[in-house]
Design a protein around this motif. Structure first.
Motif, PDB file in Angstrom:
ATOM      1  N   ALA A 199       5.205  14.789  -5.340  1.00 56.69           N
ATOM      2  CA  ALA A 199       4.605  13.858  -4.247  1.00 56.69           C
ATOM      3  C   ALA A 199       5.484  14.093  -3.114  1.00 56.69           C
ATOM      4  CB  ALA A 199       4.229  12.503  -4.698  1.00 56.69           C
ATOM      5  N   THR A 200       4.829  14.079  -1.798  1.00 56.10           N
ATOM      6  CA  THR A 200       5.700  14.260  -0.583  1.00 56.10           C
ATOM      7  C   THR A 200       5.113  13.152   0.603  1.00 56.10           C
ATOM      8  OG1 THR A 200       4.339  15.626   0.597  1.00 56.10           O
ATOM      9  CG2 THR A 200       6.267  16.738  -1.140  1.00 56.10           C
ATOM     10  N   ASP A 201       6.069  12.911   1.506  1.00 58.99           N
ATOM     11  CA  ASP A 201       5.434  12.072   2.681  1.00 58.99           C
ATOM     12  C   ASP A 201       5.152  10.746   2.061  1.00 58.99           C
ATOM     13  OD1 ASP A 201       5.554  14.304   4.258  1.00 58.99           O
ATOM     14  OD2 ASP A 201       3.849  15.103   3.595  1.00 58.99           O
ATOM     15  N   ILE A 202       5.990  10.216   1.241  1.00 61.26           N
ATOM     16  CA  ILE A 202       5.546   8.760   0.560  1.00 61.26           C
ATOM     17  C   ILE A 202       5.815   7.700   1.597  1.00 61.26           C
ATOM     18  CG2 ILE A 202       6.288   7.478  -1.550  1.00 61.26           C
ATOM     19  CD1 ILE A 202       7.120   9.935  -2.803  1.00 61.26           C
ATOM     20  N   LEU A 203       4.986   7.026   1.666  1.00 66.85           N
ATOM     21  CA  LEU A 203       5.172   5.936   2.971  1.00 66.85           C
ATOM     22  C   LEU A 203       4.750   4.427   1.903  1.00 66.85           C
ATOM     23  CD1 LEU A 203       3.213   7.152   6.048  1.00 66.85           C
ATOM     24  CD2 LEU A 203       5.663   7.217   5.443  1.00 66.85           C
ATOM     25  N   VAL A 204       5.247   3.473   2.334  1.00 67.53           N
ATOM     26  CA  VAL A 204       4.918   2.192   1.651  1.00 67.53           C
ATOM     27  C   VAL A 204       4.473   1.173   2.794  1.00 67.53           C
ATOM     28  CG1 VAL A 204       5.725   0.328   0.481  1.00 67.53           C
ATOM     29  CG2 VAL A 204       6.301   2.365  -0.183  1.00 67.53           C
ATOM     30  N   VAL A 260      -3.895  16.829  -1.355  1.00 65.48           N
ATOM     31  CA  VAL A 260      -4.815  15.669  -1.103  1.00 65.48           C
ATOM     32  C   VAL A 260      -3.794  14.691  -0.568  1.00 65.48           C
ATOM     33  CG1 VAL A 260      -6.666  16.263  -2.559  1.00 65.48           C
ATOM     34  CG2 VAL A 260      -4.900  14.993  -3.491  1.00 65.48           C
ATOM     35  N   ALA A 261      -4.455  13.563   0.010  1.00 68.71           N
ATOM     36  CA  ALA A 261      -3.769  12.566   0.378  1.00 68.71           C
ATOM     37  C   ALA A 261      -4.162  11.134  -0.315  1.00 68.71           C
ATOM     38  CB  ALA A 261      -3.989  12.049   1.823  1.00 68.71           C
ATOM     39  N   VAL A 262      -3.216  10.466  -0.806  1.00 64.42           N
ATOM     40  CA  VAL A 262      -3.591   9.442  -2.018  1.00 64.42           C
ATOM     41  C   VAL A 262      -3.305   7.921  -1.368  1.00 64.42           C
ATOM     42  CG1 VAL A 262      -3.366   8.352  -4.263  1.00 64.42           C
ATOM     43  CG2 VAL A 262      -3.289  10.808  -3.945  1.00 64.42           C
ATOM     44  N   SER A 263      -3.968   7.070  -1.598  1.00 66.81           N
ATOM     45  CA  SER A 263      -3.728   5.813  -1.071  1.00 66.81           C
ATOM     46  C   SER A 263      -3.850   4.673  -2.156  1.00 66.81           C
ATOM     47  CB  SER A 263      -4.439   5.339   0.007  1.00 66.81           C
ATOM     48  OG  SER A 263      -4.200   3.962   0.572  1.00 66.81           O
ATOM     49  N   SER A 264      -2.929   3.860  -2.514  1.00 69.81           N
ATOM     50  CA  SER A 264      -3.051   3.080  -3.746  1.00 69.81           C
ATOM     51  C   SER A 264      -2.171   1.773  -3.522  1.00 69.81           C
ATOM     52  CB  SER A 264      -2.715   3.736  -5.275  1.00 69.81           C
ATOM     53  OG  SER A 264      -2.772   2.881  -6.125  1.00 69.81           O
ATOM     54  N   MET A 265      -2.731   0.641  -4.154  1.00 70.87           N
ATOM     55  CA  MET A 265      -2.058  -0.814  -4.016  1.00 70.87           C
ATOM     56  C   MET A 265      -1.066  -0.538  -5.200  1.00 70.87           C
ATOM     57  SD  MET A 265      -4.851  -3.659  -3.042  1.00 70.87           S
ATOM     58  CE  MET A 265      -3.781  -5.065  -3.094  1.00 70.87           C
ATOM     59  N   VAL A 266       0.069  -0.930  -4.873  1.00 70.86           N
ATOM     60  CA  VAL A 266       1.096  -1.087  -6.132  1.00 70.86           C
ATOM     61  C   VAL A 266       1.772  -2.437  -5.848  1.00 70.86           C
ATOM     62  CG1 VAL A 266       3.075  -0.105  -6.743  1.00 70.86           C
ATOM     63  CG2 VAL A 266       1.389   1.473  -5.711  1.00 70.86           C
ATOM     64  N   GLU A 267       2.068  -3.046  -7.295  1.00 73.35           N
ATOM     65  CA  GLU A 267       2.900  -4.196  -7.130  1.00 73.35           C
ATOM     66  C   GLU A 267       4.270  -4.038  -6.258  1.00 73.35           C
ATOM     67  OE1 GLU A 267       2.766  -7.179 -10.149  1.00 73.35           O
ATOM     68  OE2 GLU A 267       1.668  -5.714 -11.720  1.00 73.35           O
ATOM     69  N   LYS A 268       4.415  -4.940  -5.476  1.00 76.92           N
ATOM     70  CA  LYS A 268       5.655  -4.835  -4.834  1.00 76.92           C
ATOM     71  C   LYS A 268       6.904  -4.945  -5.711  1.00 76.92           C
ATOM     72  CE  LYS A 268       5.588  -7.229  -1.117  1.00 76.92           C
ATOM     73  NZ  LYS A 268       5.619  -8.356  -0.150  1.00 76.92           N
ATOM     74  N   PRO A 285      -2.447   3.887 -10.230  1.00 75.20           N
ATOM     75  CA  PRO A 285      -3.681   3.683 -10.676  1.00 75.20           C
ATOM     76  C   PRO A 285      -4.326   2.875  -9.535  1.00 75.20           C
ATOM     77  CG  PRO A 285      -2.201   2.684 -12.200  1.00 75.20           C
ATOM     78  CD  PRO A 285      -1.320   3.203 -11.404  1.00 75.20           C
ATOM     79  N   GLY A 286      -3.667   1.881  -8.877  1.00 79.43           N
ATOM     80  CA  GLY A 286      -4.513   1.121  -8.087  1.00 79.43           C
ATOM     81  C   GLY A 286      -4.945  -0.260  -8.682  1.00 79.43           C
ATOM     82  N   LYS A 287      -5.616  -0.945  -7.965  1.00 81.45           N
ATOM     83  CA  LYS A 287      -6.192  -2.197  -8.824  1.00 81.45           C
ATOM     84  C   LYS A 287      -7.702  -1.715  -9.400  1.00 81.45           C
ATOM     85  CE  LYS A 287      -6.097  -6.238  -7.299  1.00 81.45           C
ATOM     86  NZ  LYS A 287      -6.308  -7.619  -6.446  1.00 81.45           N
ATOM     87  N   ARG A 288      -8.237  -0.935  -8.654  1.00 82.42           N
ATOM     88  CA  ARG A 288      -9.617  -0.465  -9.481  1.00 82.42           C
ATOM     89  C   ARG A 288      -9.279   1.010  -9.634  1.00 82.42           C
ATOM     90  NH1 ARG A 288     -14.380  -2.595  -9.861  1.00 82.42           N
ATOM     91  NH2 ARG A 288     -14.007  -4.176  -8.302  1.00 82.42           N
ATOM     92  N   ALA A 289      -9.104   2.012  -8.535  1.00 81.43           N
ATOM     93  CA  ALA A 289      -8.755   3.362  -8.616  1.00 81.43           C
ATOM     94  C   ALA A 289      -8.256   3.721  -7.219  1.00 81.43           C
ATOM     95  CB  ALA A 289     -10.043   4.147  -8.866  1.00 81.43           C
ATOM     96  N   PRO A 290      -7.476   4.663  -7.305  1.00 78.69           N
ATOM     97  CA  PRO A 290      -6.574   5.126  -6.052  1.00 78.69           C
ATOM     98  C   PRO A 290      -7.766   5.885  -5.043  1.00 78.69           C
ATOM     99  CG  PRO A 290      -6.117   6.820  -7.763  1.00 78.69           C
ATOM    100  CD  PRO A 290      -7.013   5.532  -8.487  1.00 78.69           C
ATOM    101  N   LEU A 322       0.880  -1.167  -0.064  1.00 74.87           N
ATOM    102  CA  LEU A 322       0.038  -0.152  -0.101  1.00 74.87           C
ATOM    103  C   LEU A 322       0.937   1.068   0.094  1.00 74.87           C
ATOM    104  CD1 LEU A 322      -2.970   0.848   0.204  1.00 74.87           C
ATOM    105  CD2 LEU A 322      -2.783   1.162   2.607  1.00 74.87           C
ATOM    106  N   CYS A 323       0.599   2.065  -0.894  1.00 77.00           N
ATOM    107  CA  CYS A 323       1.510   3.387  -1.060  1.00 77.00           C
ATOM    108  C   CYS A 323       0.715   4.340  -0.932  1.00 77.00           C
ATOM    109  CB  CYS A 323       2.304   3.349  -2.730  1.00 77.00           C
ATOM    110  SG  CYS A 323       3.112   4.795  -2.876  1.00 77.00           S
ATOM    111  N   GLN A 324       1.292   5.276   0.108  1.00 77.74           N
ATOM    112  CA  GLN A 324       0.347   6.427   0.527  1.00 77.74           C
ATOM    113  C   GLN A 324       1.320   7.916   0.507  1.00 77.74           C
ATOM    114  OE1 GLN A 324      -0.592   5.413   4.391  1.00 77.74           O
ATOM    115  NE2 GLN A 324      -2.690   4.469   3.901  1.00 77.74           N
TER     116      GLN A 324
END
Length: 312
Positions: free
Chosen positions: A300-305, A277-285, A261-266, A243-245
Motif C-alpha cells: 500500500a502507498t500514500d497511507i494517511l491517518v 484503488v483507494a481504500v478508506s477504513s476506520m481503525v482503532e487508534k 476491515p473497518g467497523k462494517r467493511a472498508p 480514519l486510515c486512507q
C-alpha cells in the motif's frame, strides 16, 4: 434549585468535581450539549436541548438517578455498587447502566502496609479497616467471615455482628495505616503510584470500576435519553478510532482489507489508473501504527491517518 426553569427538561447529573468530571464534560461537548454554568451554581440549563445539567458529587448520583429524581447521570461503577450495597434495587428503583464511557478505569482494593504483618485478606478479619466505601467493604468482610466459619448461606450473616471494624473516612484514606488509625484500608487504585508512595500493597480486589452512563427506570423523556446516549456513543467511537486512507494495487487488495476491515467493511474507490484503488477504513487508534507497517509491507502507498471528530 430554581425549579421553575426545570419544568419539561430532562435532568442529567454530572460529577461536580473529582477524577471523572473533566472527561464527562469533554463527552458533553463532543455530543453538542451546550451550556454555561454560572459561578458556584450546581444547575446549568442546556441551550440547544430541553436538558438541565445537575452537578452533584459522583457518590450521590446513583441515589438521585436510582430514586427517579434525575433522569440520566455519569458516575463510576464503584459508586453504583456502593449504593446497591446500602440500598438494593427494586422493580421501580435503582439505576440502569446504559453505556460504558471508556474512561475512569480503576480498582477498589484491599491494601495493607507492605512491610506489615498482614499478607492476605483473612488476616484482617477482626481488625480496623478504613474506607470511603463502607457498604462494599462490609459486604466483602461479611463474606470473608462467613467463609472462615464455613457458613455459605445468605448475605446477612444470620444476624451476627461483623467482627471486622469498618470505619468511614471521606478522604485521605491511604494515610490511615501510617497514622495508626487502621490495620488496612479499602480504597480506589488507578495507577497505583499513591499506594506505593504510602508504603501500601494491594492484597485483593473488591471491585473493578469505570465510568458509565446511567438512567432511571422511569425517565421523563426516553426518546431524549436515547438521543443523548447515541451521541455520546458516537463521540466515544470517534475518540477510539482514526480514519486510515491509502492506495493499493488490486492484486493485493484482499490482503490490505484484511489488515483494515473497518467497523462494517472498508470503502473501496476506483482510481483513474485501472489497476489501483483507494481504500478508506476506520481503525482503532491504539493499533494504527502497527496497521500502517503492515499496509506498507503488503504494498500500500500514500497511507494517511485522519482524526475523526464524531461518528454515528
Amino acid at each position: 434549585m430554581y425549579t421553575s426553569g426545570l419544568e419539561g427538561r430532562l435532568l442529567f447529573a454530572v460529577p461536580k468535581k473529582g477524577r471523572l468530571q473533566q472527561a464527562a464534560l469533554d463527552l458533553l461537548a463532543g455530543a453538542d450539549i451546550q451550556f454555561r454554568r454560572g459561578h458556584r451554581l450546581d444547575i446549568a440549563l442546556v441551550k440547544n436541548h430541553p436538558i438541565a445539567l445537575v452537578f452533584l458529587p459522583a457518590a450521590d448520583i446513583p441515589t438521585f438517578v436510582g430514586g427517579g429524581r434525575v433522569d440520566l447521570g455519569i458516575t463510576g461503577q464503584d459508586q453504583i455498587l456502593e449504593h446497591e450495597a446500602k440500598t438494593p434495587s427494586t422493580h421501580d428503583t435503582g439505576a440502569v447502566e446504559v453505556l460504558d464511557l471508556a474512561f475512569g478505569h480503576c480498582k477498589l482494593q484491599v491494601q495493607v502496609p507492605e512491610r506489615g504483618q498482614y499478607k492476605n485478606p483473612q488476616d484482617l478479619i477482626g481488625r480496623d479497616i478504613c474506607t470511603s466505601f463502607v457498604g462494599l467493604t462490609q459486604k466483602y468482610f461479611a463474606e470473608l467471615e462467613r467463609q472462615e466459619q464455613g457458613n455459605e448461606g445468605g448475605d446477612d450473616m444470620s444476624g451476627r455482628q461483623l467482627k471486622t471494624k469498618i470505619k468511614y473516612l471521606g478522604g485521605s484514606v491511604e494515610a490511615a495505616c501510617a497514622l495508626g488509625v487502621a490495620d488496612g484500608i479499602v480504597d480506589l487504585v488507578e495507577s497505583g503510584e499513591t499506594m506505593k508512595a504510602q508504603g501500601l500493597v494491594a492484597i485483593d480486589t473488591v471491585a473493578e470500576s469505570k465510568a458509565v452512563l446511567i438512567k432511571s427506570k422511569h425517565p421523563s423523556n426516553q426518546e431524549l435519553v436515547d438521543r443523548v446516549a447515541s451521541r455520546i456513543r458516537g463521540v466515544i467511537a470517534a475518540q477510539q478510532h482514526v480514519l486510515c486512507q491509502y492506495n493499493v494495487h488490486r492484486d493485493v487488495l484482499a490482503t490490505a482489507t484484511r489488515i483494515t476491515p473497518g467497523k462494517r467493511a472498508p470503502t473501496v474507490t476506483k482510481l483513474d489508473t485501472a489497476e489501483w484503488v483507494a481504500v478508506s477504513s476506520m481503525v482503532e487508534k491504539k493499533d494504527i501504527a502497527t496497521k500502517m507497517d503492515e499496509l506498507a509491507s503488503c504494498g500500500a502507498t500514500d497511507i494517511l491517518v485522519l482524526n475523526i471528530a464524531n461518528s454515528r
